[in-house]
Every structure is written in structure tokens, then in C-alpha cells.
Write an enzyme that holds these catalytic residues in place. Structure first.
Site, short mmCIF file in Angstrom:
data_model
loop_
_atom_site.label_atom_id
_atom_site.label_comp_id
_atom_site.label_asym_id
_atom_site.label_seq_id
_atom_site.Cartn_x
_atom_site.Cartn_y
_atom_site.Cartn_z
N GLU A 93 -10.37 7.41 4.13
CA GLU A 93 -11.02 6.53 5.08
C GLU A 93 -10.14 5.30 5.25
OE1 GLU A 93 -11.81 6.63 1.89
OE2 GLU A 93 -11.31 4.53 1.43
N SER A 134 1.68 -9.74 -0.88
CA SER A 134 1.39 -8.31 -0.75
C SER A 134 1.78 -7.70 0.58
CB SER A 134 -0.10 -8.07 -1.03
OG SER A 134 -0.90 -8.89 -0.20
N LYS A 148 0.81 -1.23 0.00
CA LYS A 148 0.00 0.00 0.00
C LYS A 148 0.84 1.27 0.00
CE LYS A 148 -4.52 -1.36 1.67
NZ LYS A 148 -4.37 -2.78 2.07
C1 LIG Z 1 -5.14 -3.90 1.69
C2 LIG Z 1 -4.39 -5.13 1.41
C3 LIG Z 1 -4.75 -5.99 0.35
C4 LIG Z 1 -5.95 -5.78 -0.52
O1 LIG Z 1 -5.92 -4.64 -1.32
P1 LIG Z 1 -5.72 -4.71 -2.89
O2 LIG Z 1 -6.04 -3.34 -3.33
O3 LIG Z 1 -6.64 -5.74 -3.44
O4 LIG Z 1 -4.30 -5.07 -3.12
C5 LIG Z 1 -3.96 -7.09 0.11
N1 LIG Z 1 -2.89 -7.38 0.87
C6 LIG Z 1 -2.52 -6.58 1.90
C7 LIG Z 1 -1.32 -6.96 2.69
C8 LIG Z 1 -3.25 -5.43 2.20
O5 LIG Z 1 -2.88 -4.66 3.23
#
Ligand SMILES: *Cc1c(COP(=O)(O)O)cnc(C)c1O
Length: 402
Positions: free
Chosen positions: A116, A382, A94
Site C-alpha cells: 500500500e 532522510s 526508502k
Molecule cells: C516515508 C518518509 C519518512 C518517514 O518514514 P520512516 O519510516 O519514519 O523513516 C521520512 N522521510 C522521508 C523522506 C520519507 O519519504
């Protein structure tokens, strides 16, 4: 810029029939201002150089690609590789778009970031960016979420953000969006609304995708260096869809590379038991854009569920809907139980505690790997799972050693 990226979206922010900007007239000039600023800055060498500097010297990019040897051996079949966004500063992908959105705001002469947050992940990333640039930061958060996500509330405050509790309606994400928009309208002359995924009105789906594209660009070059060929399958979890779009963009023009999104199948197939928008959604509208949507008979966004709160969204980025329609990407799922299992397995076998969101993509790779001997799968990991350890161990224990 890739061939595909130049073509999508169109000038009005449409990916085929999805996307656009359906917003109250008072907001229109502000989103047009953001779109115009982005068009200008996206081709500015100064902006791109600043972004490159920040990514390298603050965020710690490039994040590596790791071969998950023990996991691959355990599954048998395909070799599994991980793009390590868990090692990006603040622990997830993010920050990639939050730093860029804040830089855009700075170039536009804005002094404040408004957003938000649901589970608090976007709020923390944005507060981090605000601290870096010396900007004010106002994060709207439902009171229910504030109670649930205490550590992230503490982080945001430590980072200097103002957390605005939202006490109407269900006191969760949807109300937080409404509250943040109202506040933004009053302050749009000096503030910018920073959306947390490839969702919302144009230009955010395009902008956030472009900011996340670094993940795929790095991963493609790293994979070629490590393996000497491109991966057969690239996969990522899909909530709003930003980490998936980020890694997909690196391979979008490589027709031999399959792109597969993984949605949260939750606990069952009934409305309210999952958040698998691409699998079960129908054309609709949410938060100012058209997409596939989990909705009730009245077209209202339906309640959703996932073990991973970051995947808990009834809509999805318009570009994913488009990629599905044209057949360039496919979408499958992993349920709560499979994600939890992958959370434990990756921790024990690889020494990596994944975010519960990312664990969905790992679970999917684990499921398909045995049938794909000789193939390679690249998973976008992610984020890291530190935020989830108390919840997981208090609710489910420590898992079994595989
Ligand atoms: C917020 C988040 C997601 C989901 O958001 P996307 O916009 O679909 O990537 C996925 N993995 C992590 C670690 C997150 O914090």
C-alpha cells in the site's frame, strides 16, 4: 553484527513487550515463510554481495555526510552535520529497504511485489525496485491520496506498476493497507507483501531495520573520518521509524552517542492535531503488531495530522518503543511551523531542499544547537523536498531569507 542487533528482537519478533505478529491464521504461514527466508539469506554471502553491488552501482551509495557550515553558523553553538539520504536514488532512504525486499522476493522465487502507499513515496520506491528486478508491482492507494499525490501516481505508472484505487471507507492509507492485504492473500504463492517501514508483523520491523542499517554504518565511518570523533547526538525524524532506526543502528553500541527521535507535533496537542506517537501514545495494537499507539477509547487508531504526509501514522515501530523504555533513545518533536521554517532555511543556507519529513529533524537540531556549544549533531536527512515544493509554495509562499 552489533552486540545489540544480535539480541533484538527475540525469535518471535518481540522487542521487550512490543512487536510480534498478530495476524489472521491464513496469513501466518506466509509471514513464517518470509521470516525463514530472511534468516537464511541474512547470513548468505551471495545475498549480501548482491545487495552491496546494488547499493553501490544502482543506488549511488555511499551517500555523503555534509557539514552544514552556514546553518551551524546561523544557529550558533553545536556544529550540525547531515547524512545525505536525499542523494540516494529516487530521493530518499526508502529505496534502501525496497531494493532489499525485492531481492529477498527474488531469492524466494516470487515474481510480484504488493504494497500500500499513502503519499506515494513507498509506492514509488517499490515500483523502482520492481522495475530493476523485472517483477510485477501492485500498489494499493486510497482515492483521496491518488487525487492529492498526482506526481507520485504518474511516477509509479511510468515505472510500470499497477496502481489499484481503493474506494471504500475514508479512502486513505488505512483502507489501502486492508485492500493490499486482501489482494496479497489471494496471490501469496507468487507474491510478497513489502512493508514500507519498521512496522507491521514480524519479521518486517527487524528486516527493514537491518536493511536500513547501512545508513548508520556509513555515517559512523564518515563522521569519524571527517571529524575524528563520534557525534554527540544523532537525530532523525520518526514516522514509522525506518530512517531513524537505520541511522541509530550505526551508533547503538556507542554508549556516549545520544540517539534522539523527532516526531511531528503538527498544529497542537489534541488527538487529531499531531502524529506524535512516542510522546502521546499508549500501549496498543495496529496492523498486526504491538506498539505505542494514538488511539480512541475503543482502541481504534486515532486520526493523525502532520504537514509531512510521510510522518502521518498513528502507530510507530516497536523497536522505538523498546529503545524509549530502556532509555537508549529519547524522543522529542517539531511542529508544522518549525518544520516549514527549517525547510526554507536549509534551502537558502545550504542549497539543499529537504523533504518536509526530514525538515522536522533539521528543525530539532536548529532548536537545540544554540545551547550546545562545542558539541556535534548528526541529522539524518532522510529525503529531498522536490515532492513538496508545489504544496509548500502554493500554500505558504517562498519564506524569508534568514
Ligand atoms: C516515508 C518518509 C519518512 C518517514 O518514514 P520512516 O519510516 O519514519 O523513516 C521520512 N522521510 C522521508 C523522506 C520519507 O519519504
Amino acid at each position: 553484527m552489533s552486540r545489540y542487533q544480535k539480541q533484538q528482537p527475540d525469535a518471535n519478533g518481540f522487542f521487550g513487550t512490543y512487536g510480534g505478529a498478530f495476524i489472521p491464521p491464513q496469513l501466518e504461514p506466509h509471514f513464517k515463510e518470509i521470516a525463514a527466508a530472511y534468516d537464511r539469506l541474512s547470513i548468505s554471502a551471495e545475498f549480501q554481495n548482491e545487495l552491496r553491488y546494488i547499493r553501490k552501482h544502482f543506488q549511488g551509495r555511499p551517500t555523503p555526510v555534509s557539514y552544514a557550515r552556514r546553518l551551524s553558523d546561523e544557529c550558533g553553538g553545536a556544529r550540525i552535520y547531515l547524512k545525505r539520504e536525499d542523494l540516494n536514488h529516487s530521493g530518499a532512504h526508502k529505496l534502501n529497504h525496497c531494493m532489499a525486499e525485492a531481492l529477498l522476493a527474488k531469492h524466494m522465487g516470487k515474481t510480484k511485489l504488493i504494497a500500500e502507499t499513502g503519499a506515494g513515496q513507498h509506492g514509488v520506491a517499490l515500483a523502482t525496485a520492481a522495475a530493476y528486478f523485472g517483477m510485477d508491482c501492485e500498489i494499493h492507494m486510497g482515492e483521496v491520496d491518488i487525487a492529492k499525490e498526482h506526481p507520485n501516481v504518474v511516477r509509479m505508472k511510468l515505472l510500470g506498476a499497477q496502481v489499484v484505487p481503493v474506494s471504500f471507507g475514508a479512502k486513505t492509507l488505512k483502507e489501502a493497507v486492508d485492500s493490499a492485504f486482501i489482494s496479497y492473500l489471494e496471490q501469496a504463492d507468487h507474491a510478497i507483501y513489502a512493508i514500507g517501514s519498521v512496522v507491521g508483523p514480524h519479521p518486517f520491523p527487524k528486516m527493514v531495520r537491518d536493511f536500513q542499517k547501512i545508513v548508520g554504518e556509513e555515517a559512523r565511518a564518515q563522521f569519524l573520518e571527517l571529524v575524528d570523533e563520534l557525534p554527540d547526538i544523532v537525530t532523525a525524524c520518526v514516522g514509522g521509524g525506518s530512517n531513524a532506526m537505520g541511522i541509530f543502528m550505526g551508533f547503538i553500541d556507542d554508549e556516549g552517542v545520544e540517539l534522539r527521535g523527532v516526531e511531528p507535533l503538527g498544529t497542537g496537542t489534541k488527538l487529531g492535531q499531531h502524529a506524535a506517537t512516542m510522546s502521546y501514545g499508549t500501549d496498543g495494537m495496529i496492523h498486526g503488531f504491538k506498539c505505542l499507539l494514538l488511539q480512541d477509547e475503543k482502541g481504534e487508531p486515532a486520526p493523525v495530522h502532520s504537514l509531512a504526509s510521510g510522518l502521518d501514522y498513528p502507530g510507530v515501530g516497536p523497536e522505538h518503543c523498546f529503545l524509549k523504555k530502556i532509555g537508549r533513545a529519547t524522543y522529542d518533536g517539531a511542529d508544522d511551523k518549525q518544520a516549514l521554517d527549517a525547510f526554507y532555511v536549509l534551502s537558502r543556507l545550504e542549497g539543499i531542499i529537504p523533504a518536509l519529513e526530514s525538515a522536522h529533524a533539521v528543525a530539532y537540531a536548529m532548536r537545540i544547537a544554540p545551547d550546545l556549544p562545542g558539541k556535534t549533531i548528526l541529522v539524518n536527512l532522510s529525503g529531498r523536498g522536490d515532492k513538496d515544493i508545489d504544496y509548500v509554495t502554493e500554500t505558504f509562499g517562498y519564506g524569508e531569507t534568514p
